[in-house]
Design a protein around this motif. Structure first.
Motif, mmCIF file in Angstrom:
data_model
loop_
_atom_site.group_PDB
_atom_site.id
_atom_site.type_symbol
_atom_site.label_atom_id
_atom_site.label_comp_id
_atom_site.label_asym_id
_atom_site.label_seq_id
_atom_site.Cartn_x
_atom_site.Cartn_y
_atom_site.Cartn_z
ATOM 1 N N GLN A 146 -30.520 -33.579 -28.413
ATOM 2 C CA GLN A 146 -31.997 -32.821 -28.337
ATOM 3 C C GLN A 146 -31.752 -32.577 -26.907
ATOM 4 O O GLN A 146 -32.734 -31.634 -27.613
ATOM 5 C CB GLN A 146 -32.643 -34.078 -28.058
ATOM 6 C CG GLN A 146 -32.567 -34.629 -29.922
ATOM 7 C CD GLN A 146 -33.508 -36.230 -29.848
ATOM 8 O OE1 GLN A 146 -33.469 -36.828 -28.832
ATOM 9 N NE2 GLN A 146 -33.699 -36.874 -30.945
ATOM 10 N N SER A 159 -33.163 -28.693 -27.344
ATOM 11 C CA SER A 159 -34.241 -27.742 -26.850
ATOM 12 C C SER A 159 -34.869 -26.749 -25.533
ATOM 13 O O SER A 159 -35.328 -26.406 -25.998
ATOM 14 C CB SER A 159 -35.658 -29.522 -27.168
ATOM 15 O OG SER A 159 -35.080 -30.033 -25.886
ATOM 16 N N GLU A 217 -37.201 -28.849 -33.028
ATOM 17 C CA GLU A 217 -36.684 -29.665 -33.106
ATOM 18 C C GLU A 217 -38.556 -30.563 -34.860
ATOM 19 O O GLU A 217 -39.188 -30.344 -33.949
ATOM 20 C CB GLU A 217 -36.453 -31.625 -32.570
ATOM 21 C CG GLU A 217 -36.176 -33.190 -33.543
ATOM 22 C CD GLU A 217 -36.379 -33.817 -32.620
ATOM 23 O OE1 GLU A 217 -35.381 -34.828 -32.267
ATOM 24 O OE2 GLU A 217 -37.517 -33.847 -31.394
ATOM 25 N N LEU A 232 -39.226 -30.548 -27.731
ATOM 26 C CA LEU A 232 -38.843 -31.767 -28.997
ATOM 27 C C LEU A 232 -40.285 -32.044 -29.454
ATOM 28 O O LEU A 232 -41.645 -32.023 -29.642
ATOM 29 C CB LEU A 232 -38.611 -32.730 -27.687
ATOM 30 C CG LEU A 232 -37.334 -32.930 -27.024
ATOM 31 C CD1 LEU A 232 -36.869 -33.763 -25.973
ATOM 32 C CD2 LEU A 232 -36.137 -32.983 -28.538
ATOM 33 N N THR A 268 -40.693 -37.961 -31.198
ATOM 34 C CA THR A 268 -39.215 -38.082 -30.137
ATOM 35 C C THR A 268 -40.271 -37.992 -28.826
ATOM 36 O O THR A 268 -38.734 -39.022 -27.745
ATOM 37 C CB THR A 268 -38.368 -36.990 -29.946
ATOM 38 O OG1 THR A 268 -37.801 -36.576 -31.881
ATOM 39 C CG2 THR A 268 -37.299 -36.639 -29.046
#
Lengths: 806, 347
Positions: free
Chosen positions: A502, A506, A513, B108, B112
């Motif tokens: 992640q 990102s 995401e 993100l 999350t």
């Protein structure tokens, strides 16, 4: 469920306790109060008026012109259309500016030329009933000028109770149950209520046969000498307060008893019954027309009340049309029964017919309550209509027992769980106030659960601890720091991997995401060419065609490309999620779960002269290489993927990364251009590629820490080499030749140009590489470079590759 | 012989150098005086024609002139450079309002981000983070959690069933991870289990059929109600970075006894009552309670190493989506799964 403050006051003295305080007490100790509203707030704005004079309207036959004293200033002139208006009456007046139910604002106006400064209201206009054939003539002589609410004592407050917070409490579905809680919390007495059955005649008891265990108790009581007339105002107002429309005395009293004690009941027209009652299971396909006019098809899981063999009520749910009480009856049969909770709940759920009665029965009602409710109902009816008689004794059929639960409760356990220092006697007092019988013997309390809590609700010591805790008040329980010997949690490789991916995505990879639904529509699966795969399917989807549980995160991710691409030039999305494979099941039938990273990239098609790595696929490839490196996977081998391709993948433009070494050999990632039919169906107007990475495969790898190489101490030599090769030659093969020719001196090889055009010739292409030569122990010079190029030319020619030297 | 006035030559050169406005001018002067065939070279070349007695003095004067011209040129260049620097520093051609180069970025998902904060806060309190399947056995989702076959929450309108026999469901809560934790762990332990859950609900701005929960479970000896309130209050205070008032009130969940609703003070009105908290001053945060003895029995069934009767525990489960909506002011829960970059890139 709605609860009325005034109704509660019939059972417990609430003097000095405001409605808001009642709401607070209930919320903190009993059940969730979702709202507290004044009952019929508009009644506070409607004034008691005195009709001083009534004259006929000069220009309209049916209208009257009234002079009405409203206690302030000059009497008002009001035009009224009601036939029953007369001088001397006390009436409800809505003056100019008053807003009545339905957002109806009273304005000054002229009616057929006559000024009218307000309205004299009917019962219906005040939302107090359906009567609208005339104005509401107020009873007695209420004080002129006061609000109707005050003058008639109608003020009430209504509590909205969250039904979900009392699903486990059969005793709280009537006002008396709530009042019992308040009495305990306030330390006051629950008012006594005479529910004994008045003396009955000596006729034959009404014959009842119970032929199902679904009906533990059935009481039947013939009642004579009552008429269905309008109910008295006190009864109507209480019903209205809790949202029940008054109908007539018989219906209203029946409802009142249900809302008062929580016991549903039913009145049959005895003249329309065949002389006996039978309670039995329905036959498959048997029909009954319920009171709402619907015809219902039943199964043996449903219970029927029958007259002879004729169904007259759907037990515990709704009465039948056939034995409905009509206006002129004066021979009734009162049914008060106890039905099996689950049976009623299933019937109500299957028929989508949840009623006030079924909601109560499904909580498992106390069978003892039935007889109390019978006495209560008869006494209220007799009080309103003294002509009531009971020709014969009550029939009490069914196989039931008094619910009885006894629990041993060590005082220490109460103190241990609640963390509150209280003596056994105090515990006993709290339980006693709620109706539990308690005996203390050597630190252990022996607790007898009252029948109204003993059907299902209270069965173990912890249930009693809750009773003590909530009556004491949870705010009395101090917070306590949690200290325990807990080893530090083990490293969580899966979560570390997810976070690393992640963060990288990102961050430097600049991906966004996105999250997709687990359910994928048939349309989407068709569009992504995945409709033929096996799926876990839900049998009751939110919408038709959205039953399939995803195997992969890709389809929903690809679906998001098109709409976003229409907004902007470059769309980079990822999702980490789970997929389910029904063809691989565990011992207990659970489908295999896969953890997957999905990537999707879409951009405008690159220009014809753009570099070879400008498109979506090579860009994604770069991202994948970086990710695999970051998570410590050994450098994978990329090769053409032919088998096991997902439907969305372009079969000619698909590659897979396979790792070698320990734990390797499995496909770690699959990368492919999106199949042209998929880009067409998903309306992706651009160059799109997708990739999926198996987190499970990465976790199975023997992952390395970064493979460090010392920084070179001697400068290297940079040179570019270009080849003319057959168009089919893989660039990676040429790179290998470039590498091997260095005999260890080649520190890096980087393809920077791929060109196919007239200048390189038909069936050929040109590949150009940046090469860095480096030695660990010396500075390389022109001689080394010349030697390398010579060797490269030889080995290349050996493989049919032409090194272009200029 | 010709008389040469070195002083005059030097003065003239110095004046011309001082007047020169650029490097070009200086170069011209430099060439004129110092190059081959220049003034000074000419003077030096004339030395052999002089009387021997004059040569030494003449040579010294010519070299002195050369050095003086060189020094003047260096000064002149330094002055020019200083002038250029001063001019560059004094220039006003800079627009301070011009934007920076746009940095392409990624993001993100807000779920999350908040989920990570939650995980990290609980990790720091010694909690292990567990995962559980989204397609779950009925046993874990219901039966083992003391939700018997006839419990109302099992109605089809709430639960997505994956087969006619109802052995598989889309998990309706993260609570099944409680049982999975008990099966493989030995008390005392503390775990949380964040994840996706499903309820058969029609979607609107505040309802989703797919949403996210965080389950918490602590099992040990002497675990009390006060431990639960302390833990959640401590968590919320850290999460919101302010003292959060909390309260417990009765709540019914089959897998806890006693069961509670856990409220936190409304952040929008500070507890005075507003639209968000519907005037109550409190916002429902989660359901929680002391783990029901039947749940402990189910979770530790067949474990000779665990004495269930000596254990107590607490459990809680809160919604992540609502927390995120509150934090960022998101007004439509459907945005979370919508995948619109105009939404996602804001986080």
């Amino acid at each position: 469920m709605q609860v009325s403050y005034r109704w509660l006051e019939r059972h417990v003295d609430l003097s000095g306790v405001t409605p808001l305080e009642v709401a607070r007490l209930l919320t903190l100790h009993v059940a969730e109060v979702e709202g507290v509203e004044p009952f019929a707030a508009h009644l506070s704005d409607v004034t008691v008026g005195h009709v001083l004079e009534r004259t006929a309207h000069p220009d309209a036959d049916k209208l009257s012109v009234c002079r009405v004293d409203v206690g302030q200033g000059e009497p008002l002139q009001i035009v009224c259309g009601a036939p029953n208006v007369a001088a001397g009456q006390r009436v409800a007046v809505a003056t100019i500016g008053t807003v009545l139910p339905g957002d109806f604002k009273i304005k000054k106006g002229k009616i057929r030329g006559q000024e009218s400064a307000g309205m004299i209201c009917s019962v219906r206009e005040l939302d107090l009933g359906d009567e609208h054939d005339g104005i509401w003539v107020l009873p007695g002589e209420p004080e002129v000028g006061r609000s109707v609410a005050q003058a008639l004592g109608l003020a009430d407050w209504v509590f909205e109770i969250d039904n979900k917070s009392v699903t486990h409490r059969p005793d709280l579905w009537g006002h008396r149950g709530m009042a019992r809680e308040l009495a305990a919390l306030l330390g006051r007495e629950l008012k006594s209520l005479d529910t004994s059955l008045p003396e009955t005649g000596s006729g034959e008891p009404y014959p009842v046969r119970v032929e199902t265990p679904g009906c533990p108790r059935y009481l039947a009581l013939p009642i004579d000498g009552v008429r269905a007339e309008p109910s008295p105002q006190w009864l109507r107002l209480l019903l209205l307060a809790v949202g029940q429309r008054p109908i007539d005395l018989l219906v209203d009293v029946s409802n009142f008893v249900m809302l008062d004690l929580g016991q549903p009941n039913h009145l049959f027209d005895r003249r329309r019954l065949a002389g006996s009652i039978e309670v039995r299971e329905a036959r498959e396909g048997e029909l009954i027309q319920t009171l709402d006019g619907e015809e219902r098809r039943l199964t043996p899981a449903d219970l029927l009340i029958c007259s002879g063999d004729q169904p007259v009520a759907l037990a515990g749910v709704m009465g039948g049309e056939l034995s409905k009480v009509e206006g002129d009856t004066n021979e009734l049969l009162l049914e008060i029964a106890n039905f099996h909770g689950t049976t009623v709940r299933r019937t109500a759920a299957r028929l989508a017919l949840r009623t006030d009665a079924s909601a109560r029965f499904e909580k498992s009602l106390d069978p003892c309550l039935a007889l109390e409710a019978a006495g209560h109902l008869v006494r209220i009816l007799a009080q309103i209509q003294p002509s009531l008689t009971l020709p014969s004794p009550i029939t009490d059929a069914g196989d039931w027992a008094v619910p009885s639960v006894r629990i041993a409760l060590p005082g220490e356990r109460v103190r241990g769980i609640l963390g509150v220092d209280m003596r056994d006697e105090q515990i006993a007092a709290h339980l006693g106030a709620l109706g539990f019988g308690v005996a203390i013997d050597g630190g252990v309390l022996t607790v007898d659960v009252p029948t109204w809590r003993a059907t299902k609700d209270v069965t173990i010591a912890e249930d009693l601890i809750e009773e003590v805790g909530r009556t004491v008040g949870y705010d009395a329980i101090p917070g306590a720091k949690l200290v325990a010997e807990v080893a530090p949690p083990p490293r969580d490789h899966r979560r570390e991997l997810v976070r690393a991916l992640q963060d990288r995505l990102s961050g430097s990879a600049r991906f966004h995401e996105a999250l997709g639904y687990s359910f994928q529509s048939n349309d989407l699966l068709r569009a992504t060419r995945g409709a033929d795969a096996a799926y876990v399917e839900v049998i009751n989807p939110v919408a038709e065609g959205e039953s399939k549980v995803r195997r992969s995160v890709l389809p929903s991710l690809l679906q998001k490309l098109g709409p976003n691409l229409r907004q902007r030039g470059d769309v980079r999305l990822f999702e980490i999620g789970k997929g389910y494979l029904p063809e691989r099941r565990g011992e207990r039938g659970d489908p295999a779960e896969v953890h997957e990273l999905g990537l999707a990239l879409a951009a405008p098609r690159p220009a014809a002269n753009a570099r070879f790595d400008a498109g979506a696929l090579p860009r994604l490839r770069g991202v994948l290489d970086d990710l695999l490196h970051v998570v410590g996977a050994p450098a994978p081998e990329w090769r053409r993927a032919a088998a096991d391709l997902p439907g969305w993948a372009h079969p000619g433009k698909a590659v897979e990364a396979v790792t070698t070494g320990a734990g390797g050999g499995a496909r770690v990632a699959l990368l492919a251009a999106i199949h042209p039919e998929v880009t067409r169906d998903l309306e992706i107007d651009g160059d799109a590629s997708g990739a999926c990475v198996s987190l499970d495969a990465i976790l199975a790898l023997d992952r390395t820490v970064s493979d460090y190489r010392p920084v070179p101490r001697f400068p290297g030599v940079k040179l570019d080499v270009a080849f003319s090769v057959p168009a089919q030659t893989p660039a990676a093969d040429v790179a290998k030749v470039v590498d091997h020719a260095g005999k260890g001196l080649v520190a890096s090889v980087e393809l920077f140009d791929v060109y196919a055009g007239a200048s390189v010739g038909e069936g050929k292409k040109s590949l150009a590489y940046h090469v860095v030569l480096q030695a660990a122990d010396r500075t390389l010079d022109d001689k080394d470079q010349r030697k390398y190029l010579d060797r490269l030319e030889r080995t290349a020619a050996h493989q049919g590759l032409e090194l272009r030297r200029e | 012989m010709t008389q040469v006035d070195f002083d005059d030559l030097q003065r003239t050169a110095a004046e011309r150098i001082a007047r020169a406005s650029d490097e070009e001018g200086l170069r011209a002067i430099e060439r004129e005086y110092l190059d081959k065939g220049g003034v000074i070279a000419g003077l030096l070349a004339s030395i052999p024609t002089l009387e021997p007695t004059e040569r030494r003095e003449f040579g010294q004067s010519a070299n002195g002139l050369k050095q003086a011209v060189q020094a003047a040129l260096a000064d002149g260049r330094a002055a020019l450079a200083a002038g250029r620097l001063a001019a560059e520093l004094a220039a006003d051609d800079f627009d301070p309002t011009l934007p920076g180069a746009r940095l392409e970025r990624g993001s993100l998902h807000p779920l999350t981000q908040v989920r990570r904060e939650v995980e990290d806060l609980f990790s720091s309190m010694g909690y292990q983070v567990l995962d559980g399947p989204e397609v779950e056995l009925d046993y874990y989702n219901f039966q083992a959690l003391n939700i018997p076959v006839d419990h109302p929450s099992r109605e089809e309108q709430d639960t997505f069933y994956c087969d006619r026999e109802h052995t598989l469901v889309m998990r309706t809560q993260t609570s099944p991870v409680q049982i999975r934790a008990m099966e493989r762990m030995t008390p005392p332990f503390r775990v949380i289990a964040p994840g996706r859950v499903f309820r058969n609900e029609q979607q609107d701005a505040t309802h989703e059929h797919t949403f996210h929960q965080v389950e918490g479970l602590v099992v040990g000896h002497g675990v009390q109600v006060g431990h639960l309130t302390w833990t959640l209050k401590n968590f919320l205070t850290q999460l919101f970075d302010r003292e959060v008032p909390v309260r417990l009130r009765p709540g019914f969940f089959p897998f806890v006894e006693p069961g509670f609703e856990f409220d936190m003070g409304c952040a929008f009105c500070g507890g005075k009552g507003c639209r968000v908290c519907k005037g109550s001053g409190w916002i429902e945060f989660c359901g929680c309670g002391m783990v029901h003895p039947r749940v402990l029995e189910a979770g530790f069934a067949g474990r000779d190493d665990v004495d269930v009767s000596a254990l107590t525990g607490f459990a809680f489960g809160f919604g992540l989506d609502r927390l995120v909506m509150t934090r960022y002011g998101v007004d439509d829960i459907r945005q979370f799964m919508g995948g619109d970059l105009r939404f996602l890139e804001q986080f």
